[in-house]
Design an enzyme around this catalytic site. Structure first.
Site, mmCIF file in Angstrom:
data_model
loop_
_atom_site.group_PDB
_atom_site.id
_atom_site.type_symbol
_atom_site.label_atom_id
_atom_site.label_comp_id
_atom_site.label_asym_id
_atom_site.label_seq_id
_atom_site.Cartn_x
_atom_site.Cartn_y
_atom_site.Cartn_z
ATOM 1 N N ILE A 263 -0.197 7.656 -1.944
ATOM 2 C CA ILE A 263 0.386 6.411 -2.845
ATOM 3 C C ILE A 263 0.474 5.240 -1.647
ATOM 4 C CG2 ILE A 263 2.654 7.061 -2.875
ATOM 5 C CD1 ILE A 263 3.129 5.374 -5.168
ATOM 6 N N SER A 264 -0.112 4.067 -1.594
ATOM 7 C CA SER A 264 -0.028 3.132 -0.748
ATOM 8 C C SER A 264 1.688 2.512 -0.722
ATOM 9 C CB SER A 264 -0.737 1.805 -0.958
ATOM 10 O OG SER A 264 -2.033 2.266 -1.335
ATOM 11 N N SER A 265 1.967 2.168 0.583
ATOM 12 C CA SER A 265 3.249 1.676 0.645
ATOM 13 C C SER A 265 3.487 0.447 -0.260
ATOM 14 C CB SER A 265 3.602 1.387 2.100
ATOM 15 O OG SER A 265 2.916 0.117 2.370
#
Ligand code: SAH
Length: 221
Positions: free
Chosen positions: A68-70
């Site tokens: 999951i992207s930051s």
């Protein structure tokens, strides 16, 4: 404090408010983006064992070797899409992953498609999105997003959550006039690119260095 209470503390609206404060400090200015991210419970989208880290500014594993992207990169990319515009309009997300970014996008537009090539991730994303209110309009598809979604194009906004080797021509072609594509590009070093379609041409802008999983072709069941 017992573990359950700690868990609640780590995933509460206060924790989310702190994440929003940090995004402001990191330079995110778009209030609609910040409001949308304040509404979406990010901990729903990660495994229970990682829920206490969901609001940290870091990518986290979501299974199938994906992340999951930051929060910052999600905010930054959507802010780029909204630059000079008040709405996202018809939107395509390539790389649904756990569905978090699709949820944030779904708070900002009623007309959204998100595509993922790994079926188990898409199914998990579907469960996550169903756990939150008012996201039934987010349409998920199991397909190779490097080809876009020609049957529902053109799009006003396209956002890609995986790094392409070069800017995919098919995605540019599926932009409506005035539309914006934002994506990471590069093999070793990756950079964020923003491509705007004007009436006559495509205007390409190279932005900051980033780190994403690769954009792959074909499907996984
Ligand atoms: N937006 C996601 C980020 C997931 S990471 C989130 O909020 O969690 C990037 C995702 O892109 C991975 O799940 C990966 O499987 C997917 N992906 C990579 N290449 C793809 C392609 N060609 N089509 C669709 N999805 C792709």
């Amino acid at each position: 404090m017992n573990a359950r209470v700690t868990g609640v503390g780590m995933t509460s609206s206060r924790t989310r408010a702190r994440m929003i404060e940090r995004l402001r400090q990191q330079g995110i200015r778009n209030e609609s983006v910040l409001a949308a991210m304040n509404e979406v419970q990010r901990h729903i989208f990660v495994a229970e064992a990682l829920a206490h880290r969901a609001y940290e500014d870091t990518p986290l594993p979501i299974g199938c070797k994906q992340t999951i992207s930051s929060p910052y990169i999600v905010a930054r990319m959507i802010e780029i899409l909204l630059e000079g515009r008040s709405s996202l309009g018809r939107t395509l997300e390539v790389g649904t992953g756990c569905g978090y970014q699709a949820a944030v996008l779904g708070r900002l537009t009623r007309d959204i498609y998100s595509v993922e090539r790994i079926l188990p991730l898409l199914e998990k994303a579907r469960t996550h999105l169903a756990a939150l209110p008012d996201l039934r309009h987010v349409r998920l598809r199991h397909t190779d997003g490097s080809l876009g979604l020609p049957l529902v194009a053109p799009f006003n906004s396209i956002i890609v959550a995986a790094a392409a080797v070069e800017i995919p021509r098919s995605l540019c072609d599926q932009l409506a006039p005035g539309g914006i594509l934002v994506l990471p590009v590069g093999e070793g070093e990756q950079y964020l690119y923003c491509i705007r379609r004007t009436a006559q041409k495509f205007v390409e802008e190279k932005l900051e260095a980033v780190r994403f999983v690769p954009l792959l072709t074909g499907l996984e069941k």
